[in-house]
Scaffold this active site. Sequence first.
Site, short mmCIF file in Angstrom:
data_model
loop_
_atom_site.label_atom_id
_atom_site.label_comp_id
_atom_site.label_asym_id
_atom_site.label_seq_id
_atom_site.Cartn_x
_atom_site.Cartn_y
_atom_site.Cartn_z
N GLU A 125 -8.67 14.89 -2.49
CA GLU A 125 -9.40 14.72 -3.75
C GLU A 125 -8.81 13.59 -4.59
O GLU A 125 -9.41 13.18 -5.59
CB GLU A 125 -9.37 16.02 -4.57
CG GLU A 125 -9.92 17.23 -3.84
CD GLU A 125 -11.28 16.96 -3.21
OE1 GLU A 125 -12.18 16.55 -3.94
OE2 GLU A 125 -11.41 17.16 -1.99
N ARG A 129 -9.10 -14.44 3.49
CA ARG A 129 -9.85 -15.65 3.86
C ARG A 129 -9.96 -16.66 2.72
O ARG A 129 -10.42 -17.78 2.91
CB ARG A 129 -11.22 -15.29 4.43
CG ARG A 129 -12.09 -14.50 3.52
CD ARG A 129 -13.34 -14.00 4.23
NE ARG A 129 -14.23 -15.10 4.62
CZ ARG A 129 -14.86 -15.88 3.77
NH1 ARG A 129 -14.70 -15.70 2.47
NH2 ARG A 129 -15.65 -16.86 4.18
N PRO A 152 -12.92 5.40 -6.38
CA PRO A 152 -14.26 5.16 -6.92
C PRO A 152 -14.24 4.95 -8.44
O PRO A 152 -15.21 4.46 -9.01
CB PRO A 152 -15.03 6.43 -6.57
CG PRO A 152 -14.28 7.06 -5.46
CD PRO A 152 -12.84 6.69 -5.67
N ASP A 186 -19.12 -20.76 1.57
CA ASP A 186 -19.68 -19.44 1.81
C ASP A 186 -20.65 -18.96 0.78
O ASP A 186 -20.75 -19.47 -0.31
CB ASP A 186 -18.55 -18.41 1.86
CG ASP A 186 -17.75 -18.59 3.10
OD1 ASP A 186 -18.34 -19.02 4.09
OD2 ASP A 186 -16.56 -18.32 3.05
N1 4GX Z 1 -13.59 2.45 -2.94
N2 4GX Z 1 -12.26 6.81 -1.88
C1 4GX Z 1 -9.87 7.29 -2.29
C2 4GX Z 1 -9.16 9.58 -2.71
C3 4GX Z 1 -8.77 9.23 -4.09
C4 4GX Z 1 -9.51 9.66 -5.22
C5 4GX Z 1 -9.07 9.33 -6.47
C6 4GX Z 1 -7.24 8.18 -5.49
C7 4GX Z 1 -7.92 8.60 -6.60
C8 4GX Z 1 -13.11 4.53 -2.43
C9 4GX Z 1 -14.15 3.62 -2.73
C10 4GX Z 1 -13.30 5.95 -2.13
C11 4GX Z 1 -12.53 8.24 -1.80
C12 4GX Z 1 -10.88 6.44 -1.59
C13 4GX Z 1 -11.51 9.04 -2.56
N3 4GX Z 1 -7.66 8.49 -4.25
N4 4GX Z 1 -11.98 3.83 -2.48
N5 4GX Z 1 -10.16 8.69 -2.11
N6 4GX Z 1 -15.46 3.86 -2.80
O1 4GX Z 1 -14.42 6.39 -2.12
O2 4GX Z 1 -12.25 2.58 -2.80
#
Ligand code: 4GX
Length: 260
Positions: A115, A153, A88, A168
């Site tokens: 986490e 795609r 995120p 698109d």
């Molecule tokens: N868009 N998540 C990853 C664990 C995490 C946290 C910090 C690495 C660093 C998310 C999103 C997402 C939740 C995937 C936390 N890994 N990934 N995860 N929105 O929410 O891509």
Amino acid sequence: MKFIVLTIFPDMLNSFWAHGIIRRAIERRKISAETINVRDYTTDRHKVTDDRPYGGGSGMVMKPEPLAGAIRAASKLAPSAKTILLTPQGRVFNQNLARKLASWKGLIFVCGRYEGVDERICHDLIDYEISTGDYVLTGGELAAMMVIDAVTRLIPGVLGAEDSAEKDSFSNGLLEHAHYTRPQSYEGKEVPEVLLSGHHQEIEKWRLESSLIRTFLKRPDLLQHRELSEQERDILKKWARDIEEIVLSSPKGHGNRIKY
Ligand code: 4GX
């Protein structure tokens, strides 16, 4: 394009690689797909991939050694590939970023669980951090699949010439026009007549009008930063005039008299 996904749940990718346009792209060698199980790069007897956070608190953190081993193995398979961490905290993914990624030779996706991953991995072994949007997933796998799907795609030869990515949503900065197929009458609702007329110029005009008005109603933010062509301005002006006419010709009321 070479995709490699690093995950502790490799099975999540199996059905993704095995269906539809992604599957066809692999069969036609437009993309190659690989999943690496991070657990295969654990260094201890119990194959542990996570540990408690320094400083205390709830939740677990992915250990650096297995991830580093997996990333190095992937880099050996695809030496010119960039490594991407789904998080995120990353740059928010959109069609422009998809276009940029589609021009690269290979992408290695690091999917975190819990986490997150040990910060030292991010610094040393990650080229880009990408977020698919402002919400929290339980892991990066679904996010990686979204990115791979949108990028695939766009790769030349993946879609037929007929439904090329050029036509698109977003290729012109607008939402897609409405679509209809048979039957001509469905539950009393008819297909717009112009679409049955065979008049291609009129059909294109109707589609542009449909695109524009849907974008205005559903995603006005997309129009904010986009230049309008002459034809597009005329279409929107016509709608504005029609709406103004309704507003001006409606009798002025004194509030709403309907009792609820
Ligand atoms: N868009 N998540 C990853 C664990 C995490 C946290 C910090 C690495 C660093 C998310 C999103 C997402 C939740 C995937 C936390 N890994 N990934 N995860 N929105 O929410 O891509």
